[in-house]
Design a protein around this motif. Structure first.
Motif, short mmCIF file in Angstrom:
data_model
loop_
_atom_site.label_atom_id
_atom_site.label_comp_id
_atom_site.label_asym_id
_atom_site.label_seq_id
_atom_site.Cartn_x
_atom_site.Cartn_y
_atom_site.Cartn_z
N ARG A 1 0.07 1.20 -14.37
CA ARG A 1 -0.73 0.04 -14.00
C ARG A 1 -0.70 -1.02 -15.12
O ARG A 1 -0.64 -0.70 -16.30
CB ARG A 1 -2.18 0.46 -13.74
CG ARG A 1 -2.37 1.25 -12.46
CD ARG A 1 -3.82 1.71 -12.33
NE ARG A 1 -4.78 0.60 -12.40
CZ ARG A 1 -5.62 0.26 -11.42
NH1 ARG A 1 -5.62 0.94 -10.28
NH2 ARG A 1 -6.45 -0.74 -11.59
N ARG A 2 -0.81 -2.27 -14.71
CA ARG A 2 -0.83 -3.37 -15.67
C ARG A 2 -2.04 -3.31 -16.59
O ARG A 2 -1.98 -3.70 -17.75
CB ARG A 2 -0.81 -4.71 -14.94
CG ARG A 2 0.49 -4.96 -14.14
CD ARG A 2 0.39 -6.25 -13.35
NE ARG A 2 0.21 -7.41 -14.23
CZ ARG A 2 -0.07 -8.63 -13.80
NH1 ARG A 2 -0.21 -8.86 -12.50
NH2 ARG A 2 -0.21 -9.63 -14.65
N VAL B 1 -3.25 -1.89 -5.13
CA VAL B 1 -2.46 -2.96 -4.53
C VAL B 1 -1.24 -3.20 -5.41
O VAL B 1 -1.26 -2.92 -6.61
CB VAL B 1 -3.30 -4.26 -4.39
CG1 VAL B 1 -4.41 -4.07 -3.36
CG2 VAL B 1 -3.87 -4.70 -5.73
N PRO B 2 -0.15 -3.73 -4.84
CA PRO B 2 1.08 -3.92 -5.62
C PRO B 2 0.91 -4.79 -6.86
O PRO B 2 1.62 -4.59 -7.86
CB PRO B 2 2.02 -4.58 -4.61
CG PRO B 2 1.56 -4.09 -3.29
CD PRO B 2 0.07 -4.01 -3.41
N PHE C 1 17.44 11.59 -5.51
CA PHE C 1 16.89 10.38 -4.91
C PHE C 1 15.65 9.96 -5.69
O PHE C 1 14.92 10.79 -6.23
CB PHE C 1 16.47 10.62 -3.45
CG PHE C 1 17.62 10.88 -2.52
CD1 PHE C 1 18.48 9.86 -2.13
CD2 PHE C 1 17.83 12.15 -2.01
CE1 PHE C 1 19.53 10.11 -1.28
CE2 PHE C 1 18.88 12.41 -1.15
CZ PHE C 1 19.74 11.38 -0.77
N VAL C 2 15.42 8.65 -5.74
CA VAL C 2 14.16 8.09 -6.18
C VAL C 2 13.73 7.10 -5.10
O VAL C 2 14.35 6.05 -4.94
CB VAL C 2 14.27 7.38 -7.55
CG1 VAL C 2 12.90 6.82 -7.96
CG2 VAL C 2 14.78 8.34 -8.62
N PHE C 3 12.71 7.44 -4.33
CA PHE C 3 12.21 6.57 -3.28
C PHE C 3 11.11 5.69 -3.86
O PHE C 3 10.19 6.18 -4.52
CB PHE C 3 11.67 7.40 -2.11
CG PHE C 3 12.71 8.30 -1.49
CD1 PHE C 3 13.79 7.79 -0.81
CD2 PHE C 3 12.60 9.69 -1.59
CE1 PHE C 3 14.75 8.61 -0.24
CE2 PHE C 3 13.55 10.52 -1.04
CZ PHE C 3 14.63 9.99 -0.35
N VAL C 4 11.22 4.39 -3.61
CA VAL C 4 10.27 3.42 -4.17
C VAL C 4 9.69 2.57 -3.05
O VAL C 4 10.17 2.59 -1.91
CB VAL C 4 10.95 2.53 -5.23
CG1 VAL C 4 11.47 3.37 -6.39
CG2 VAL C 4 12.11 1.74 -4.61
N GLY C 5 8.66 1.82 -3.39
CA GLY C 5 8.00 0.99 -2.40
C GLY C 5 8.79 -0.26 -2.04
O GLY C 5 9.46 -0.85 -2.90
N HIS D 1 5.32 3.24 2.60
CA HIS D 1 4.26 4.12 2.09
C HIS D 1 4.48 4.55 0.64
O HIS D 1 4.04 5.63 0.23
CB HIS D 1 4.11 5.36 2.98
CG HIS D 1 3.96 5.07 4.43
ND1 HIS D 1 2.99 4.22 4.93
CD2 HIS D 1 4.69 5.48 5.50
CE1 HIS D 1 3.11 4.14 6.24
NE2 HIS D 1 4.12 4.89 6.62
N HIS D 2 5.14 3.72 -0.15
CA HIS D 2 5.38 4.07 -1.55
C HIS D 2 5.02 2.91 -2.48
O HIS D 2 5.69 2.67 -3.48
CB HIS D 2 6.84 4.49 -1.76
CG HIS D 2 7.14 5.85 -1.22
ND1 HIS D 2 7.22 6.11 0.12
CD2 HIS D 2 7.32 7.04 -1.85
CE1 HIS D 2 7.47 7.40 0.32
NE2 HIS D 2 7.53 7.99 -0.87
#
Length: 229
Positions: free
Chosen positions: A149-150, A159-160, A182-186, A203-204
């Motif tokens: 997180r920032r 939230v993004p 694999f690396v699944f990202v949003g 959903h990522h």
């Protein structure tokens, strides 16, 4: 033939002396002779496919360490319950190695969050376990990792705009370098990597999904459709 002569002849011929004979002679067998060998636990096995399989002999990831914490996504709390974080030793080693290296590079940053792996024996990990559930995570080769997180808080991004995208990209790069299958990202986060490995799916937006490769070919029943998560 006398008893002493019988024992002498038997020993000379290398014949086994029955326990009734040894007992009659007043001697008991050496305990060293019957001591069992060390018990070797079988290595954890990822059986079947991530979307249709189970886990044999898996171990739980620790609840946390100096470089990672665990997070329950459905309840938005930590630590993640132990029954949600089982995997193969290779998966656990990969998670520890990558998060430790990230921490060494950034000792002042928050620890990396790790959410679900697999159930203790693998198998379906659906919505009845909370949240959206998982169509994969069935054989100890998958793990969800929170984006940093920032604001540096040790919890999932809601939230993004809360995602530290450069730090998230670094984690993606580190898992790729560690040999992730694999690396699944949003979708919409702008996270990139080799197209055959880093893939954006729904959903990522609060976590990336790491899958390490199996040791052998994947054999899943034909009735199980491929669903990456």
């Amino acid at each position: 033939m006398g008893r002493r002569l019988l024992l002498a002849v038997t020993a000379a011929l290398g014949l086994a002396v029955g326990p009734h004979v040894a007992a009659a002679g007043g001697q008991s067998p050496s305990p060293r002779a019957s001591a069992p060998g060390p018990v070797v636990a079988p290595a954890a096995q990822a059986v079947g496919a991530p979307w249709c399989g189970h886990l044999a002999g898996g171990s739980p990831l620790a609840a946390g360490s100096s470089y990672f914490f665990t997070w329950d996504l459905p309840l938005q709390s930590h630590p993640n319950p132990q029954w949600r974080r089982y995997g193969t030793s290779r998966l656990l080693s990969t998670l520890r190695r990558v998060t430790a290296a990230y921490h060494r590079a950034h000792p002042d940053r928050a620890r990396v969050g790790i959410a679900d792996l697999s159930l203790p024996h693998g198998g379906p990990f659906g919505t009845h376990y909370g949240g959206l559930g998982h169509a994969s995570h069935q054989n100890g080769l998958d793990a969800d990792v929170l984006y940093p997180r920032r604001d540096g808080r040790e919890e999932a991004a809601i939230v993004p705009s809360q995602v530290d995208r450069p730090a998230a990209q670094e984690l993606v790069d580190r898992f790729v370098a560690a040999g992730a299958q694999f690396v699944f990202v949003g979708q919409g986060l702008g996270l990139r990597g080799p197209r055959s490995i880093v893939q954006a799916i729904p959903h990522h937006l609060d976590h990336l999904h790491v899958r390490i490769p199996p040791l052998g070919p994947v054999r899943a029943p034909l009735h199980c459709p491929f669903q990456p998560d």
